[in-house]
Design an enzyme around this catalytic site. Sequence first.
Site, PDB file in Angstrom:
ATOM      1  N   LYS A 257       0.843  -1.213   0.000  1.00 47.28           N
ATOM      2  CA  LYS A 257       0.000   0.000   0.000  1.00 47.28           C
ATOM      3  C   LYS A 257       0.869   1.250   0.000  1.00 47.28           C
ATOM      4  O   LYS A 257       1.685   1.447   0.884  1.00 47.28           O
ATOM      5  CB  LYS A 257      -0.920  -0.012   1.232  1.00 47.28           C
ATOM      6  CG  LYS A 257      -1.682   1.295   1.455  1.00 47.28           C
ATOM      7  CD  LYS A 257      -2.639   1.212   2.650  1.00 47.28           C
ATOM      8  CE  LYS A 257      -3.253   2.567   2.975  1.00 47.28           C
ATOM      9  NZ  LYS A 257      -4.152   2.536   4.147  1.00 47.28           N
ATOM     10  N   ASP A 262      -2.627  10.126   3.909  1.00 48.66           N
ATOM     11  CA  ASP A 262      -4.023   9.718   4.040  1.00 48.66           C
ATOM     12  C   ASP A 262      -4.777  10.728   4.889  1.00 48.66           C
ATOM     13  O   ASP A 262      -4.747  10.677   6.112  1.00 48.66           O
ATOM     14  CB  ASP A 262      -4.082   8.308   4.673  1.00 48.66           C
ATOM     15  CG  ASP A 262      -5.517   7.805   4.794  1.00 48.66           C
ATOM     16  OD1 ASP A 262      -6.429   8.440   4.219  1.00 48.66           O
ATOM     17  OD2 ASP A 262      -5.721   6.758   5.456  1.00 48.66           O
ATOM     18  N   LYS A 269     -10.201  12.685   8.376  1.00 51.53           N
ATOM     19  CA  LYS A 269      -9.777  12.214   9.692  1.00 51.53           C
ATOM     20  C   LYS A 269      -9.806  13.364  10.698  1.00 51.53           C
ATOM     21  O   LYS A 269      -9.758  14.533  10.313  1.00 51.53           O
ATOM     22  CB  LYS A 269      -8.337  11.675   9.604  1.00 51.53           C
ATOM     23  CG  LYS A 269      -8.212  10.327   8.921  1.00 51.53           C
ATOM     24  CD  LYS A 269      -6.754   9.864   8.942  1.00 51.53           C
ATOM     25  CE  LYS A 269      -6.562   8.550   8.217  1.00 51.53           C
ATOM     26  NZ  LYS A 269      -7.217   7.398   8.869  1.00 51.53           N
ATOM     27  N   ASP A 280       1.531   6.176   5.636  1.00 49.05           N
ATOM     28  CA  ASP A 280       0.578   5.269   5.000  1.00 49.05           C
ATOM     29  C   ASP A 280       1.090   4.631   3.696  1.00 49.05           C
ATOM     30  O   ASP A 280       0.362   3.928   3.012  1.00 49.05           O
ATOM     31  CB  ASP A 280      -0.752   6.007   4.769  1.00 49.05           C
ATOM     32  CG  ASP A 280      -1.949   5.102   4.948  1.00 49.05           C
ATOM     33  OD1 ASP A 280      -1.793   4.034   5.556  1.00 49.05           O
ATOM     34  OD2 ASP A 280      -3.038   5.466   4.454  1.00 49.05           O
ATOM     35  N   ASP A 339     -12.181   6.973   3.766  1.00 51.42           N
ATOM     36  CA  ASP A 339     -10.975   6.719   4.561  1.00 51.42           C
ATOM     37  C   ASP A 339     -10.569   5.235   4.507  1.00 51.42           C
ATOM     38  O   ASP A 339      -9.488   4.876   4.957  1.00 51.42           O
ATOM     39  CB  ASP A 339     -11.212   7.163   6.017  1.00 51.42           C
ATOM     40  CG  ASP A 339      -9.918   7.333   6.789  1.00 51.42           C
ATOM     41  OD1 ASP A 339      -8.838   7.302   6.153  1.00 51.42           O
ATOM     42  OD2 ASP A 339      -9.985   7.501   8.022  1.00 51.42           O
ATOM     43  N   GLU A 341      -9.480   3.714   2.058  1.00 51.45           N
ATOM     44  CA  GLU A 341      -8.924   3.819   0.703  1.00 51.45           C
ATOM     45  C   GLU A 341      -7.872   2.755   0.402  1.00 51.45           C
ATOM     46  O   GLU A 341      -7.666   2.381  -0.750  1.00 51.45           O
ATOM     47  CB  GLU A 341      -8.312   5.227   0.497  1.00 51.45           C
ATOM     48  CG  GLU A 341      -6.874   5.425   1.013  1.00 51.45           C
ATOM     49  CD  GLU A 341      -6.699   5.228   2.520  1.00 51.45           C
ATOM     50  OE1 GLU A 341      -7.701   5.329   3.248  1.00 51.45           O
ATOM     51  OE2 GLU A 341      -5.572   4.963   2.956  1.00 51.45           O
ATOM     52  N   ARG A 343      -7.727  -0.459   1.038  1.00 53.68           N
ATOM     53  CA  ARG A 343      -8.258  -1.694   0.446  1.00 53.68           C
ATOM     54  C   ARG A 343      -8.647  -1.486  -1.020  1.00 53.68           C
ATOM     55  O   ARG A 343      -8.632  -2.414  -1.809  1.00 53.68           O
ATOM     56  CB  ARG A 343      -9.422  -2.218   1.294  1.00 53.68           C
ATOM     57  CG  ARG A 343     -10.610  -1.319   1.369  1.00 53.68           C
ATOM     58  CD  ARG A 343     -11.562  -1.687   2.500  1.00 53.68           C
ATOM     59  NE  ARG A 343     -11.062  -1.246   3.803  1.00 53.68           N
ATOM     60  CZ  ARG A 343     -11.678  -1.481   4.950  1.00 53.68           C
ATOM     61  NH1 ARG A 343     -12.812  -2.166   4.979  1.00 53.68           N
ATOM     62  NH2 ARG A 343     -11.170  -1.051   6.087  1.00 53.68           N
TER      63      ARG A 343
HETATM   64  N1  BES Z   1      -4.312   4.419   6.925  1.00 53.26           N
HETATM   65  C1  BES Z   1      -5.418   4.093   7.730  1.00 53.26           C
HETATM   66  C2  BES Z   1      -5.098   3.056   8.799  1.00 53.26           C
HETATM   67  C3  BES Z   1      -4.140   3.491   9.877  1.00 53.26           C
HETATM   68  C4  BES Z   1      -4.606   4.100  11.026  1.00 53.26           C
HETATM   69  C5  BES Z   1      -2.790   3.251   9.742  1.00 53.26           C
HETATM   70  C6  BES Z   1      -3.711   4.487  12.009  1.00 53.26           C
HETATM   71  C7  BES Z   1      -1.905   3.635  10.734  1.00 53.26           C
HETATM   72  C8  BES Z   1      -2.359   4.253  11.864  1.00 53.26           C
HETATM   73  C9  BES Z   1      -6.554   3.551   6.866  1.00 53.26           C
HETATM   74  O1  BES Z   1      -6.618   4.003   5.560  1.00 53.26           O
HETATM   75  C10 BES Z   1      -7.828   3.926   7.521  1.00 53.26           C
HETATM   76  O2  BES Z   1      -8.077   5.087   7.623  1.00 53.26           O
HETATM   77  N2  BES Z   1      -8.618   2.947   7.937  1.00 53.26           N
HETATM   78  C11 BES Z   1      -9.854   3.183   8.590  1.00 53.26           C
HETATM   79  C12 BES Z   1     -10.845   2.199   8.038  1.00 53.26           C
HETATM   80  C13 BES Z   1     -12.276   2.521   8.360  1.00 53.26           C
HETATM   81  C14 BES Z   1     -12.714   3.819   7.721  1.00 53.26           C
HETATM   82  C15 BES Z   1     -13.141   1.383   7.867  1.00 53.26           C
HETATM   83  C16 BES Z   1      -9.634   2.973  10.079  1.00 53.26           C
HETATM   84  O3  BES Z   1      -8.826   2.152  10.483  1.00 53.26           O
HETATM   85  O4  BES Z   1     -10.286   3.678  10.849  1.00 53.26           O
HETATM   86 ZN    ZN Z   2      -4.775   4.610   4.770  1.00 54.64          ZN
HETATM   87 ZN    ZN Z   3      -7.705   5.824   5.376  1.00 56.82          ZN
END
Ligand code: BES
Ligand code: ZN
Ligand code: ZN
Length: 489
Positions: A257, A262, A269, A280, A339, A341, A343
């Site tokens: 990834k 992000d 966020k 990210d 968010d 993104e 996947r």
């Molecule tokens: N990049 C984030 C995941 C992340 C969070 C990595 C904290 C490192 C530290 C990812 O893209 C994300 O935002 N995931 C969301 C998914 C949700 C919206 C289903 C998450 O984990 O909240």
């Molecule tokens: Zn992310």
């Molecule tokens: Zn994200």
Amino acid sequence: MIHLKSVDLKKEKIESLVIPVCEDKNIFEDNIIISLIKEAKKIKEFKGGKDDELVFYNLTEVRAERVIFIGLGKFEKIDIETFRAAAGKAVKESIKKKLSNVLIAVPSAKKINMEMTSLLAAMLEGSYLGNHVFDKYKKEKKHTPVKKINFLVTPEETRKYSRLSSRIKTICQGTILAREWVSTPSNDKRPEHFSRSIVSLARKANLKVTVLGEKELKQKKFGAILAVAAGSESNPRLVVLEHHPKGSKKTVVLVGKGVTFDSGGINLKSSAGLTEMKLDMSGAASVAATLITAAELKSKLRVVGILPIVENMVSGNASRPGDIIKTYDGKTVEIGNTDAEGRLILIDAISYGIKKYKPRILIDMATLTGACIVALGEKIAGTFSFDDKLAEDIILSGQKTHERCWRLPMPEEYKELLKSDFADLNNMSSTHYGGAITAALFLSEFVKDTRWAHIDIAGPAYAKKESAYCGAGGTGFGVRLLCDVLDKL
Ligand code: BES
Ligand code: ZN
Ligand code: ZN
């Protein structure tokens, strides 16, 4: 420069000698070292307990300006990681003391019931990684890496382990490369820039490099990658790196990834969530660095690295929650949350990898979910696979390298949570619980019958604080792990 070296402690002048000391057992064979430890333990403050430290200056027994004793703790608690950390600490301590030449004593592998190969490998790793300083953005360079680090071994061992030593060096250089990419701020690694940096180093390592830009991504219908990139002024890239040695029969595809920042997109966020989101692209950094390392180590496998690189931003062109997109595979996805993104870009890269390279095995690595950090904390990666053997291989490599992985389940019935009323799938689960699992299940919809594993490195990719052999920032997690896994496939 790090070397294995045999030294006559009585004759050769040394700036600094480091001796790891066990609290309740002698772990050395060398009589000079044993007697030095005896002297050290006469001092009340030093017992050899974990993280104890003592320095002697200008001893008469050895021609060292200083001898630094580093406590390891009790014998029954000592493992390979203890020595990796001790070597890291020895080097970090030397950096703080502004030393330029350090000799580290290596304990007797027999006395600690370990293989000399694993012991030396761990100590070499700890010292290489502990000697890395990321101060590119500081005007005043306070910490200079140690110029010369030597490990005290016998002349036979110098010869016997010289190949091991150069292999570890290459792998650690790969880890440091990944660390630097991750620590680089997002303004200096927007997708065009980050992919250019990967391409130039990959070419130097003799990898075959292909880059798909926005035009090709549109032509080839990478709908998911394009949807995530839509909000950014910076165009997406799909970078493909290929190591193809003659006679190789198996192909392994690694996907990483590469979200250079992000923001969350329209599902922006929170302020707290935004800090550190430069991390990210850690999956892409580790996969690219692994490919470069595999090429330098002349791996016998055909390894292909696929890196979708985008920036997830907010703008008038950004994808909206509720949008429905068509993926490279042909399935439609409703964007329940912009968010989620990671996947999206991963499924396009995975589908492309499977279609084009028909790999024996595909492993993806991604900072995919905050939920994985909730489940396993900041030091352990979540590992998902339907294939018991592949999962086991990854977990064992994790134990060996101390890039720890823990397997989590992918129950069939949780797939229900990813249903959409309008599209084939929703990228967002209908519950907040088990987010790391539902993210993995989402990916699983695109892997067909390929042997596949997904490694969620959201926790361990980045360190807020420094530790024994890693500074604050990118950790390079995944490079040592993947190199070890590749070795077994
Ligand atoms: N990049 C984030 C995941 C992340 C969070 C990595 C904290 C490192 C530290 C990812 O893209 C994300 O935002 N995931 C969301 C998914 C949700 C919206 C289903 C998450 O984990 O909240
Ligand atoms: Zn992310
Ligand atoms: Zn994200």
